[in-house]
Design an enzyme around this catalytic site. Structure first.
Site, mmCIF file in Angstrom:
data_model
loop_
_atom_site.group_PDB
_atom_site.id
_atom_site.type_symbol
_atom_site.label_atom_id
_atom_site.label_comp_id
_atom_site.label_asym_id
_atom_site.label_seq_id
_atom_site.Cartn_x
_atom_site.Cartn_y
_atom_site.Cartn_z
ATOM 1 N N ASP A 78 8.731 -7.518 10.301
ATOM 2 C CA ASP A 78 9.436 -5.822 9.542
ATOM 3 C C ASP A 78 9.335 -5.985 8.339
ATOM 4 O O ASP A 78 9.423 -7.030 7.675
ATOM 5 C CB ASP A 78 10.322 -5.594 10.125
ATOM 6 N N TYR A 113 -0.046 12.051 8.276
ATOM 7 C CA TYR A 113 0.312 11.682 10.078
ATOM 8 C C TYR A 113 -0.338 12.163 11.242
ATOM 9 O O TYR A 113 -0.697 10.613 11.732
ATOM 10 C CB TYR A 113 1.354 12.498 10.088
#
Length: 245
Positions: free
Chosen positions: A37, A150
């Site tokens: 991450d 998206y």
């Protein structure tokens, strides 16, 4: 039952949200998990909480050199890579005339380019092992329209999955895409968001949103040997939304 006993799994975007739940479930099923991450503080906290079978690596998923680093550290630490879960992703709820090219390219780089880099980065290792599973998190908006940027990238992930599956199948590497619908997270409880979700729920055939664990169940299946003959396929977890489109 440890369905992933001793498998080494890389999960991107696992410092929070669905990725964190996937990591927790994988550990519970006997896996060794690499949590990656960009958020170092949260990612390290998750790895620490999960114990010695979890390792955190700070990772910009849109960086080729960062991917090379993740693979190198994973191999040094555990000697193999059995599963890659391309989970990291973002979206902006903006209209076409509002979104800038910089906004658009950020979505493309994180949602689409990162998946390509991930697949490319683990391929050599998985080929040498003659085994592996790559799980790409798309969306129900990879099957039907949603927000600009998206939707585009999630359709791309779906296509990339099929292309990679065809190429890598002879090497005993499976590549599949997972298409979640609306997932219950703390963000859904925010004022304004909760009302919109409550309204959308009435259009879902099952009349509820999914729990993150319900997506994790699919990840565990696809990562396990139970799914060794499933590749190039789309696994939808949306309560029936796509069935009505």
């Amino acid at each position: 039952m440890e369905r992933l006993k001793d498998k080494v799994i890389i999960i991107t975007g696992a410092a929070q949200g669905m990725g964190k739940v996937h990591a927790e479930r994988a550990i519970a099923e006997g896996a060794k998990v690499v949590i990656t991450d960009i958020n170092e503080e949260k990612g390290q906290a998750v790895a620490t909480a999960l114990g010695s079978d979890a390792l955190f690596i700070k990772h910009n998923v849109a960086s080729e050199s960062d991917w090379e680093n993740v693979v190198q550290i994973t191999l040094e630490h555990w000697g193999r890579i059995d599963v890659l879960v391309n989970n990291a992703g973002i979206t902006y709820n903006m209209k076409i005339e509002e979104i800038t090219l910089d906004d658009y390219m950020k979505i493309v780089n994180i949602n689409q380019v990162s998946v390509f880099l991930g697949i490319k980065s683990v391929t050599e290792t998985m080929k040498a092992q003659n085994s592996g599973a790559i799980i790409n998190i798309s969306s129900m908006n990879g099957l039907a329209g949603g927000a600009i940027g998206y939707t585009d990238t999630k359709f791309a992930v779906r296509g990339m999955t099929k292309a990679a599956a065809r190429e890598l199948s002879p090497h005993n590497i499976t590549v599949n895409s997972v298409h979640p619908g609306v997932i219950h997270t703390p963000m859904l409880e925010q004022p304004g968001v909760k009302e919109a979700v409550d309204k959308f729920k009435q259009t879902i055939p099952m009349r509820r949103v999914a729990q993150a664990e319900e997506v994790s169940n699919m990840i565990i299946f696809l990562a396990s040997d139970e799914a060794r003959y499933s590749t190039g396929s789309e696994f939808v977890i949306d309560g029936g939304v796509i069935a009505t489109v």
